[in-house]
Design a protein around this motif. Structure first.
Motif, short mmCIF file in Angstrom:
data_model
loop_
_atom_site.label_atom_id
_atom_site.label_comp_id
_atom_site.label_asym_id
_atom_site.label_seq_id
_atom_site.Cartn_x
_atom_site.Cartn_y
_atom_site.Cartn_z
N SER A 226 -2.50 -25.58 56.05
CA SER A 226 -2.36 -25.79 56.60
C SER A 226 -1.06 -24.82 57.48
O SER A 226 -1.28 -23.49 56.97
CB SER A 226 -0.96 -27.01 56.27
N PRO A 227 -1.20 -25.54 58.88
CA PRO A 227 -0.54 -23.68 59.37
C PRO A 227 0.83 -22.89 59.17
O PRO A 227 1.83 -22.29 59.37
CB PRO A 227 -0.57 -23.51 61.10
N PHE A 228 2.19 -23.83 58.35
CA PHE A 228 3.20 -24.02 57.53
C PHE A 228 3.46 -22.73 56.93
O PHE A 228 2.12 -22.29 56.22
CB PHE A 228 3.55 -25.00 57.08
N ARG A 229 4.46 -22.51 57.05
CA ARG A 229 5.10 -21.35 55.47
C ARG A 229 4.78 -21.75 54.87
O ARG A 229 5.16 -22.79 54.36
CB ARG A 229 6.95 -20.96 55.88
N GLY A 230 4.19 -20.69 54.34
CA GLY A 230 4.19 -20.73 52.75
C GLY A 230 5.40 -21.01 51.43
O GLY A 230 6.22 -21.03 52.44
N VAL A 231 5.60 -21.84 50.49
CA VAL A 231 6.75 -22.09 49.91
C VAL A 231 6.31 -20.86 48.80
O VAL A 231 6.02 -20.75 48.02
CB VAL A 231 6.15 -23.73 49.41
N THR A 232 7.81 -21.09 48.46
CA THR A 232 8.68 -20.11 46.51
C THR A 232 8.98 -20.82 45.72
O THR A 232 10.07 -21.84 46.34
CB THR A 232 8.99 -18.75 47.10
N ARG A 233 8.16 -21.28 44.22
CA ARG A 233 9.01 -22.17 43.78
C ARG A 233 10.29 -20.95 43.05
O ARG A 233 9.86 -19.97 41.96
CB ARG A 233 8.70 -23.04 42.60
N HIS A 234 11.14 -21.33 43.22
CA HIS A 234 12.49 -20.02 42.16
C HIS A 234 12.56 -21.16 40.86
O HIS A 234 13.31 -22.35 40.97
CB HIS A 234 13.17 -20.21 43.14
N ILE A 235 12.51 -21.20 39.91
CA ILE A 235 13.00 -21.31 38.95
C ILE A 235 14.58 -20.98 37.72
O ILE A 235 13.96 -19.56 38.22
CB ILE A 235 12.54 -22.09 37.35
N THR A 236 15.56 -21.48 37.96
CA THR A 236 16.45 -20.62 37.26
C THR A 236 16.62 -21.23 35.90
O THR A 236 15.96 -22.15 34.98
CB THR A 236 18.54 -21.26 37.73
N GLY A 237 17.97 -20.44 34.34
CA GLY A 237 17.84 -20.72 33.36
C GLY A 237 19.34 -19.46 33.89
O GLY A 237 20.06 -19.41 34.86
N MET B 270 -0.66 -17.83 59.64
CA MET B 270 -1.28 -17.21 58.61
C MET B 270 -0.78 -18.40 57.30
O MET B 270 -0.04 -18.31 56.69
CB MET B 270 -2.02 -15.84 58.46
N PRO B 271 -1.59 -18.69 56.56
CA PRO B 271 -0.93 -19.41 54.82
C PRO B 271 -0.82 -18.42 54.32
O PRO B 271 -0.82 -17.16 54.93
CB PRO B 271 -2.01 -19.93 54.44
N THR B 272 -0.27 -18.03 53.33
CA THR B 272 0.95 -17.21 51.95
C THR B 272 0.90 -17.36 51.24
O THR B 272 0.93 -17.06 50.22
CB THR B 272 2.20 -16.84 52.45
#
Length: 190
Positions: free
Chosen positions: A9-20, A1-3
């Motif tokens: 799509s059926p792929f795993r959802g993505v998470t964006r991590h921004i550093t600082g 299930m999309p996250t």
């Protein structure tokens, strides 16, 4: 299930991590956010803009790059290319999609993350790309076709604005093909 919101799509959802950096200069996580997807062509593909920059080299001072990214995202006017900057975008392609043949005035890196994709050019047979393969797209007319009848494909693209390109005395401008009117023009060839 999309996250992720808008993911088709059926792929795993993505998470964006921004550093600082914190006040003492130590590396920290600035933010972590789920991908935001927008589908096109009757849900045969979806885009997730991971990040953009609006100048090169990028200005990381006082979070200028983050502010510029948020501003362009909120404007809703981002084309495939960000003039004088970069775009990092993940694209999911449905099985047996119709390729949208187009040209961007940019130097792009297209990396296959999942599945297989055919790179379609003006001349020659399509090139079948598999997971881990990289296309270096140099302002040419091209399209992407997922040849599978059942499986989705996922690519990540990094698009970089480039100087105007002239071939045989002809200026190679952006050409969105059948996506004209659907996608915003980049306006980096004026």
């Amino acid at each position: 299930m999309p996250t992720n919101p808008g993911q088709i799509s059926p792929f795993r959802g993505v998470t964006r991590h921004i550093t600082g950096h914190d006040a003492s200069g130590n590396a920290v996580i600035h933010s972590s956010t789920p991908g935001q997807w927008k589908s096109f062509e009757g849900s045969s593909m979806a885009f997730n803009v991971v990040y953009t920059t609006s100048q090169f080299p990028a200005d990381l001072n006082q979070e200028a790059d983050i502010d510029a990214h948020e501003k362009i995202q909120q404007s809703g006017q981002l084309g495939l290319v960000n003039p004088r900057g970069t775009v990092c975008r993940i694209v999911d392609f449905a099985p047996n999609n119709t390729p949208i043949v187009h040209r961007t005035q940019s130097l792009d890196y297209g990396i296959v993350l999942e599945g297989e994709i055919e790179m379609v050019l003006d001349e020659g047979d399509p090139v079948l790309m598999k997971r881990g393969d990289v296309a270096v797209q140099r302002a040419t007319m091209h399209g992407w076709r997922n040849p599978s009848k059942t499986e989705w494909a996922r690519l990540v693209f990094v698009l970089q604005d480039c100087q105007k390109l002239t071939v045989g005395g002809k200026e190679m401008k952006e050409d969105l093909g059948i996506a004209t009117g659907v996608l915003h023009p980049s306006r980096n060839d004026q």
